[in-house]
Design an enzyme around this catalytic site. Structure first.
Site, mmCIF file in Angstrom:
data_model
loop_
_atom_site.group_PDB
_atom_site.id
_atom_site.type_symbol
_atom_site.label_atom_id
_atom_site.label_comp_id
_atom_site.label_asym_id
_atom_site.label_seq_id
_atom_site.Cartn_x
_atom_site.Cartn_y
_atom_site.Cartn_z
ATOM 1 N N GLY A 202 -29.167 -14.680 -20.587
ATOM 2 C CA GLY A 202 -30.225 -15.445 -21.247
ATOM 3 C C GLY A 202 -30.067 -15.473 -22.753
ATOM 4 O O GLY A 202 -30.239 -16.514 -23.393
ATOM 5 N N ASP A 203 -29.696 -14.330 -23.329
ATOM 6 C CA ASP A 203 -29.493 -14.263 -24.783
ATOM 7 C C ASP A 203 -28.344 -15.168 -25.215
ATOM 8 O O ASP A 203 -28.437 -15.877 -26.220
ATOM 9 C CB ASP A 203 -29.178 -12.822 -25.210
ATOM 10 C CG ASP A 203 -30.277 -11.842 -24.826
ATOM 11 O OD1 ASP A 203 -31.445 -12.275 -24.738
ATOM 12 O OD2 ASP A 203 -29.962 -10.660 -24.623
ATOM 13 N N SER A 204 -27.254 -15.128 -24.459
ATOM 14 C CA SER A 204 -26.089 -15.929 -24.841
ATOM 15 C C SER A 204 -26.384 -17.420 -24.689
ATOM 16 O O SER A 204 -25.861 -18.236 -25.450
ATOM 17 C CB SER A 204 -24.861 -15.527 -24.015
ATOM 18 O OG SER A 204 -25.104 -15.646 -22.638
#
Length: 348
Positions: free
Chosen positions: A300-302
């Site tokens: 999700g962060d990437s």
């Protein structure tokens, strides 16, 4: 700004810098500590012993982490710039883990302005990988000591004023709400881009009052399908369709009327849902075979890091989503939030 150049210090983010302690574990370990499979939580008293057991009994890897710090690292990686295009704020301990993390992210090209405290050790996050999915158990440690005084320091304020885009995860609402609000207000008053992430169901459930104070400032709101449905429940909406929730969320109160709110909800391997002006549409996700997936930590962060890297270059929203799909599908083929030396932009 050209379509290929992002200026130094363009993106500023703040959150909890955590050193990920990552290991593949059996389901019994997950169940023993009631770790949230596929989600994240703050470590309870019952869960604190898991860190020692993890290090003692499993081959672990230490990887610089923390939700927003991951976003900043991927943003920098996608830009392939010789200058730090992203700046990250957070608090670490005056210890070896803090030094390791600073050295690691600096080598990644990121600029960090860490507050250093002697009160607590550098925060850690147990990344428990089981069946290609991850459970995250965070022990914030020094991260929760970030102070508004540090945010108000001259070095930080120079970085805040230089930035043109801001990204903060919901996790930071539990640490320095004043800093989040001040950043959101600065972005609004100066017509800069403010982006925010719902981050985890527990943020919506237990810190809703703070979330609802920040949400009106969000030009871009990110989340996954579980967070979207939890948010709909908190709003007492009789909705479960993620695309419909995205559309309705886009119409909530907004402080900066010069910018429309764009809501981006991911659904793992399923279509990404985008809500704009009360309407929604979807962007399909490129499928990755299960054999190629190492772990989903940082997916999700990437996604957000890839999305913001294209947004910073002025690309249309669907192209930004495709960039996010590329970065997330790349990162899950590596352990933790790590990646190859250079991105392959032909894959977007």
């Amino acid at each position: 700004m050209s379509a290929t150049t992002v200026p130094e210090g363009f993106l500023l983010g703040m959150c909890n810098p955590l050193l990920d302690i990552s290991a593949v574990v059996p389901k019994e370990f997950i169940d023993k500590y009631e770790a949230p499979h596929g989600s994240a939580c703050l470590a309870s008293e019952k869960q604190l012993p898991l860190y020692g057991e993890l290090v003692s009994n499993y081959p672990v890897k230490y990887i610089a982490g923390g939700a927003t710090q991951n976003v900043m690292r991927v943003f920098q990686w996608m830009n392939q710039s010789s200058v730090p295009t992203a700046v990250f704020l957070g608090c670490v301990g005056d210890d070896e883990f803090g030094s390791i993390m600073r050295d690691t992210v600096t080598k990644d090209g990121l600029k960090v302005i860490y507050q250093v405290t002697k009160e607590k050790p550098t925060g850690t996050c147990a990344v428990l990988v089981c069946d290609n999915e991850r459970a995250l158990v965070a022990n914030l440690g020094a991260a929760e000591k970030y102070s508004f005084e540090h945010y108000q320091s001259e070095q930080v304020q120079i970085a805040v004023k230089q930035a043109q885009m801001y990204y903060i995860s919901g996790f930071f609402l539990t640490v320095s709400f004043e800093s989040v609000l001040a950043t959101a207000q600065h972005a609004c008053e100066n017509d800069k881009i403010f982006s925010f992430n719902l981050s985890a169901p527990f943020i919506i459930q237990f810190f809703n009052d703070k979330l609802m104070q920040i949400l009106p400032y969000a030009d871009y709101l990110f989340g996954n399908e579980e967070e979207a449905r939890t948010f709909a429940t908190s709003m007492k909406w009789d909705l479960t369709d993620v695309a419909e929730i995205a559309a309705k969320t886009s119409l909530l109160e907004k402080k900066n009327e010069k910018r429309q709110r764009i809501v981006v909800f991911t659904q793992g391997a399923d279509d990404v849902c985008i809500g704009i002006n009360g309407q929604s549409h979807k962007v399909p996700v490129r499928k990755i075979s299960k054999e190629m997936i190492v772990d989903t930590n940082g997916a999700g962060d990437s996604f957000v890091g890839g999305f913001l890297s294209y947004l910073a270059k002025g690309y249309p929203i669907d192209d930004c989503v495709k960039a996010g799909i590329y970065t997330s599908s790349t990162i899950i083929q590596y352990e933790g939030c790590t990646y190859p030396e250079k991105p392959d932009l032909t894959q977007i």
